[in-house]
Design a protein around this motif. Structure first.
Motif, PDB file in Angstrom:
ATOM      1  N   ALA A  75      13.807  30.274   5.973  1.00 41.17           N
ATOM      2  CA  ALA A  75      14.003  29.400   7.143  1.00 41.17           C
ATOM      3  C   ALA A  75      13.436  28.012   6.882  1.00 41.17           C
ATOM      4  O   ALA A  75      14.066  27.004   7.247  1.00 41.17           O
ATOM      5  CB  ALA A  75      13.347  30.021   8.374  1.00 41.17           C
ATOM      6  N   ASP A  76      12.269  27.939   6.255  1.00 39.91           N
ATOM      7  CA  ASP A  76      11.684  26.632   5.919  1.00 39.91           C
ATOM      8  C   ASP A  76      12.578  25.861   4.959  1.00 39.91           C
ATOM      9  O   ASP A  76      12.771  24.654   5.110  1.00 39.91           O
ATOM     10  CB  ASP A  76      10.291  26.803   5.294  1.00 39.91           C
ATOM     11  N   ALA A  77      13.122  26.551   3.969  1.00 37.28           N
ATOM     12  CA  ALA A  77      13.987  25.893   2.992  1.00 37.28           C
ATOM     13  C   ALA A  77      15.271  25.395   3.651  1.00 37.28           C
ATOM     14  O   ALA A  77      15.758  24.306   3.342  1.00 37.28           O
ATOM     15  CB  ALA A  77      14.308  26.846   1.841  1.00 37.28           C
ATOM     16  N   ILE A  78      15.811  26.180   4.568  1.00 39.07           N
ATOM     17  CA  ILE A  78      17.032  25.762   5.273  1.00 39.07           C
ATOM     18  C   ILE A  78      16.738  24.524   6.116  1.00 39.07           C
ATOM     19  O   ILE A  78      17.543  23.592   6.162  1.00 39.07           O
ATOM     20  CB  ILE A  78      17.597  26.914   6.127  1.00 39.07           C
ATOM     21  N   ALA A  79      15.584  24.502   6.750  1.00 33.46           N
ATOM     22  CA  ALA A  79      15.207  23.330   7.542  1.00 33.46           C
ATOM     23  C   ALA A  79      15.087  22.090   6.659  1.00 33.46           C
ATOM     24  O   ALA A  79      15.424  20.980   7.089  1.00 33.46           O
ATOM     25  CB  ALA A  79      13.888  23.590   8.269  1.00 33.46           C
ATOM     26  N   GLU A  80      14.618  22.304   5.432  1.00 29.97           N
ATOM     27  CA  GLU A  80      14.518  21.204   4.466  1.00 29.97           C
ATOM     28  C   GLU A  80      15.896  20.737   4.016  1.00 29.97           C
ATOM     29  O   GLU A  80      16.128  19.562   3.768  1.00 29.97           O
ATOM     30  CB  GLU A  80      13.746  21.681   3.223  1.00 29.97           C
ATOM     31  N   GLY A  81      16.805  21.707   3.853  1.00 31.22           N
ATOM     32  CA  GLY A  81      18.165  21.403   3.448  1.00 31.22           C
ATOM     33  C   GLY A  81      18.289  21.169   1.950  1.00 31.22           C
ATOM     34  O   GLY A  81      17.350  21.343   1.184  1.00 31.22           O
ATOM     35  N   GLY A  82      19.462  20.777   1.555  1.00 30.12           N
ATOM     36  CA  GLY A  82      19.721  20.436   0.161  1.00 30.12           C
ATOM     37  C   GLY A  82      19.655  21.612  -0.784  1.00 30.12           C
ATOM     38  O   GLY A  82      19.910  22.765  -0.414  1.00 30.12           O
ATOM     39  N   ASP A  83      19.311  21.310  -2.039  1.00 28.40           N
ATOM     40  CA  ASP A  83      19.262  22.319  -3.085  1.00 28.40           C
ATOM     41  C   ASP A  83      18.226  23.398  -2.800  1.00 28.40           C
ATOM     42  O   ASP A  83      18.422  24.556  -3.153  1.00 28.40           O
ATOM     43  CB  ASP A  83      18.951  21.680  -4.439  1.00 28.40           C
ATOM     44  N   ALA A  84      17.114  23.032  -2.181  1.00 27.92           N
ATOM     45  CA  ALA A  84      16.060  24.009  -1.875  1.00 27.92           C
ATOM     46  C   ALA A  84      16.607  25.132  -1.003  1.00 27.92           C
ATOM     47  O   ALA A  84      16.307  26.303  -1.218  1.00 27.92           O
ATOM     48  CB  ALA A  84      14.875  23.336  -1.193  1.00 27.92           C
ATOM     49  N   ALA A  85      17.426  24.794  -0.024  1.00 27.71           N
ATOM     50  CA  ALA A  85      18.008  25.793   0.867  1.00 27.71           C
ATOM     51  C   ALA A  85      18.947  26.722   0.102  1.00 27.71           C
ATOM     52  O   ALA A  85      18.840  27.954   0.214  1.00 27.71           O
ATOM     53  CB  ALA A  85      18.750  25.110   2.009  1.00 27.71           C
ATOM     54  N   ARG A  86      19.847  26.125  -0.662  1.00 25.98           N
ATOM     55  CA  ARG A  86      20.804  26.930  -1.423  1.00 25.98           C
ATOM     56  C   ARG A  86      20.079  27.851  -2.401  1.00 25.98           C
ATOM     57  O   ARG A  86      20.385  29.035  -2.512  1.00 25.98           O
ATOM     58  CB  ARG A  86      21.808  26.035  -2.154  1.00 25.98           C
ATOM     59  N   ASP A  87      19.086  27.309  -3.096  1.00 23.40           N
ATOM     60  CA  ASP A  87      18.330  28.101  -4.075  1.00 23.40           C
ATOM     61  C   ASP A  87      17.606  29.265  -3.408  1.00 23.40           C
ATOM     62  O   ASP A  87      17.576  30.380  -3.936  1.00 23.40           O
ATOM     63  CB  ASP A  87      17.321  27.218  -4.819  1.00 23.40           C
ATOM     64  N   LYS A  88      17.007  29.016  -2.259  1.00 26.49           N
ATOM     65  CA  LYS A  88      16.248  30.061  -1.568  1.00 26.49           C
ATOM     66  C   LYS A  88      17.172  31.158  -1.053  1.00 26.49           C
ATOM     67  O   LYS A  88      16.847  32.337  -1.103  1.00 26.49           O
ATOM     68  CB  LYS A  88      15.466  29.419  -0.429  1.00 26.49           C
ATOM     69  N   ILE A  89      18.345  30.781  -0.583  1.00 23.73           N
ATOM     70  CA  ILE A  89      19.322  31.771  -0.115  1.00 23.73           C
ATOM     71  C   ILE A  89      19.814  32.617  -1.285  1.00 23.73           C
ATOM     72  O   ILE A  89      19.910  33.842  -1.185  1.00 23.73           O
ATOM     73  CB  ILE A  89      20.487  31.082   0.623  1.00 23.73           C
ATOM     74  N   GLU A  90      20.103  31.979  -2.409  1.00 25.26           N
ATOM     75  CA  GLU A  90      20.538  32.720  -3.601  1.00 25.26           C
ATOM     76  C   GLU A  90      19.440  33.663  -4.083  1.00 25.26           C
ATOM     77  O   GLU A  90      19.712  34.805  -4.468  1.00 25.26           O
ATOM     78  CB  GLU A  90      20.939  31.751  -4.709  1.00 25.26           C
ATOM     79  N   GLU A  91      18.204  33.200  -4.062  1.00 29.73           N
ATOM     80  CA  GLU A  91      17.070  34.028  -4.468  1.00 29.73           C
ATOM     81  C   GLU A  91      16.956  35.267  -3.568  1.00 29.73           C
ATOM     82  O   GLU A  91      16.783  36.387  -4.053  1.00 29.73           O
ATOM     83  CB  GLU A  91      15.786  33.210  -4.389  1.00 29.73           C
ATOM     84  N   ALA A  92      17.091  35.070  -2.265  1.00 24.93           N
ATOM     85  CA  ALA A  92      17.021  36.190  -1.326  1.00 24.93           C
ATOM     86  C   ALA A  92      18.187  37.148  -1.551  1.00 24.93           C
ATOM     87  O   ALA A  92      18.017  38.374  -1.511  1.00 24.93           O
ATOM     88  CB  ALA A  92      17.015  35.675   0.112  1.00 24.93           C
ATOM     89  N   SER A  93      19.360  36.603  -1.809  1.00 27.17           N
ATOM     90  CA  SER A  93      20.536  37.436  -2.066  1.00 27.17           C
ATOM     91  C   SER A  93      20.331  38.297  -3.311  1.00 27.17           C
ATOM     92  O   SER A  93      20.656  39.500  -3.321  1.00 27.17           O
ATOM     93  CB  SER A  93      21.755  36.542  -2.233  1.00 27.17           C
ATOM     94  N   ARG A  94      19.769  37.726  -4.360  1.00 27.62           N
ATOM     95  CA  ARG A  94      19.487  38.500  -5.586  1.00 27.62           C
ATOM     96  C   ARG A  94      18.456  39.589  -5.309  1.00 27.62           C
ATOM     97  O   ARG A  94      18.561  40.704  -5.835  1.00 27.62           O
ATOM     98  CB  ARG A  94      19.032  37.580  -6.717  1.00 27.62           C
ATOM     99  N   ALA A  95      17.454  39.282  -4.489  1.00 23.85           N
ATOM    100  CA  ALA A  95      16.426  40.272  -4.144  1.00 23.85           C
ATOM    101  C   ALA A  95      17.065  41.451  -3.391  1.00 23.85           C
ATOM    102  O   ALA A  95      16.730  42.611  -3.668  1.00 23.85           O
ATOM    103  CB  ALA A  95      15.319  39.641  -3.308  1.00 23.85           C
ATOM    104  N   VAL A  96      17.963  41.151  -2.476  1.00 22.15           N
ATOM    105  CA  VAL A  96      18.659  42.216  -1.735  1.00 22.15           C
ATOM    106  C   VAL A  96      19.469  43.062  -2.710  1.00 22.15           C
ATOM    107  O   VAL A  96      19.444  44.297  -2.648  1.00 22.15           O
ATOM    108  CB  VAL A  96      19.556  41.636  -0.625  1.00 22.15           C
ATOM    109  N   SER A  97      20.167  42.431  -3.639  1.00 17.00           N
ATOM    110  CA  SER A  97      20.959  43.166  -4.626  1.00 17.00           C
ATOM    111  C   SER A  97      20.090  44.104  -5.448  1.00 17.00           C
ATOM    112  O   SER A  97      20.473  45.248  -5.693  1.00 17.00           O
ATOM    113  CB  SER A  97      21.685  42.199  -5.560  1.00 17.00           C
ATOM    114  N   ARG A  98      18.914  43.630  -5.851  1.00 16.13           N
ATOM    115  CA  ARG A  98      18.001  44.494  -6.631  1.00 16.13           C
ATOM    116  C   ARG A  98      17.518  45.669  -5.784  1.00 16.13           C
ATOM    117  O   ARG A  98      17.375  46.779  -6.281  1.00 16.13           O
ATOM    118  CB  ARG A  98      16.807  43.695  -7.131  1.00 16.13           C
ATOM    119  N   MET A  99      17.277  45.429  -4.506  1.00 11.70           N
ATOM    120  CA  MET A  99      16.772  46.491  -3.629  1.00 11.70           C
ATOM    121  C   MET A  99      17.795  47.603  -3.409  1.00 11.70           C
ATOM    122  O   MET A  99      17.416  48.762  -3.265  1.00 11.70           O
ATOM    123  CB  MET A  99      16.345  45.924  -2.280  1.00 11.70           C
ATOM    124  N   VAL A 100      19.065  47.252  -3.354  1.00  9.97           N
ATOM    125  CA  VAL A 100      20.077  48.258  -3.007  1.00  9.97           C
ATOM    126  C   VAL A 100      20.693  48.942  -4.224  1.00  9.97           C
ATOM    127  O   VAL A 100      21.470  49.879  -4.068  1.00  9.97           O
ATOM    128  CB  VAL A 100      21.188  47.678  -2.102  1.00  9.97           C
TER     129      VAL A 100
END
Length: 102
Positions: A75-100
């Motif tokens: 949420a903080d990264a999205i509020a910041e916007g830009g590359d930080a937001a995209r990177d954080k979303i991709e990182e979370a998506s990869r974490a979900v993929s590893r979990m499942v």
């Protein structure tokens, strides 16, 4: 991205770290229980039942930690916007993929 509080880096779970640690200690106790069951030659199906319960406890813990991460770091990264937001979303998506993965 790590949330900041008075200039100090904090994780999403920092506000309830004691609860997080208590939950992990309970899971640790379940794993020790599994070891005891094997040492005592407990019936396989009973051990498997406990394996399932321990697995569910870890999965539940992981999902709670992911939720904390989404509500804080992402949420903080999205509020910041830009590359930080995209990177954080991709990182979370990869974490979900590893979990499942099985």
């Amino acid at each position: 991205m790590i949330a900041r509080e008075e200039g100090i880096a904090v994780q999403g779970y920092t506000g309830h770290k004691d609860d997080v640690l208590k939950r992990l200690r309970r899971i640790e106790g379940q794993v020790r229980g599994l070891q005891r069951m094997v040492e005592e030659d407990t019936y396989c199906i009973d051990v498997l039942t406990q394996v399932g319960a321990t697995t569910k406890a870890l999965q539940s813990f992981g999902l709670a930690l992911l939720e904390d991460h989404l509500h804080s770091c992402v949420a903080d990264a999205i509020a910041e916007g830009g590359d930080a937001a995209r990177d954080k979303i991709e990182e979370a998506s990869r974490a979900v993929s590893r979990m499942v993965r099985v």
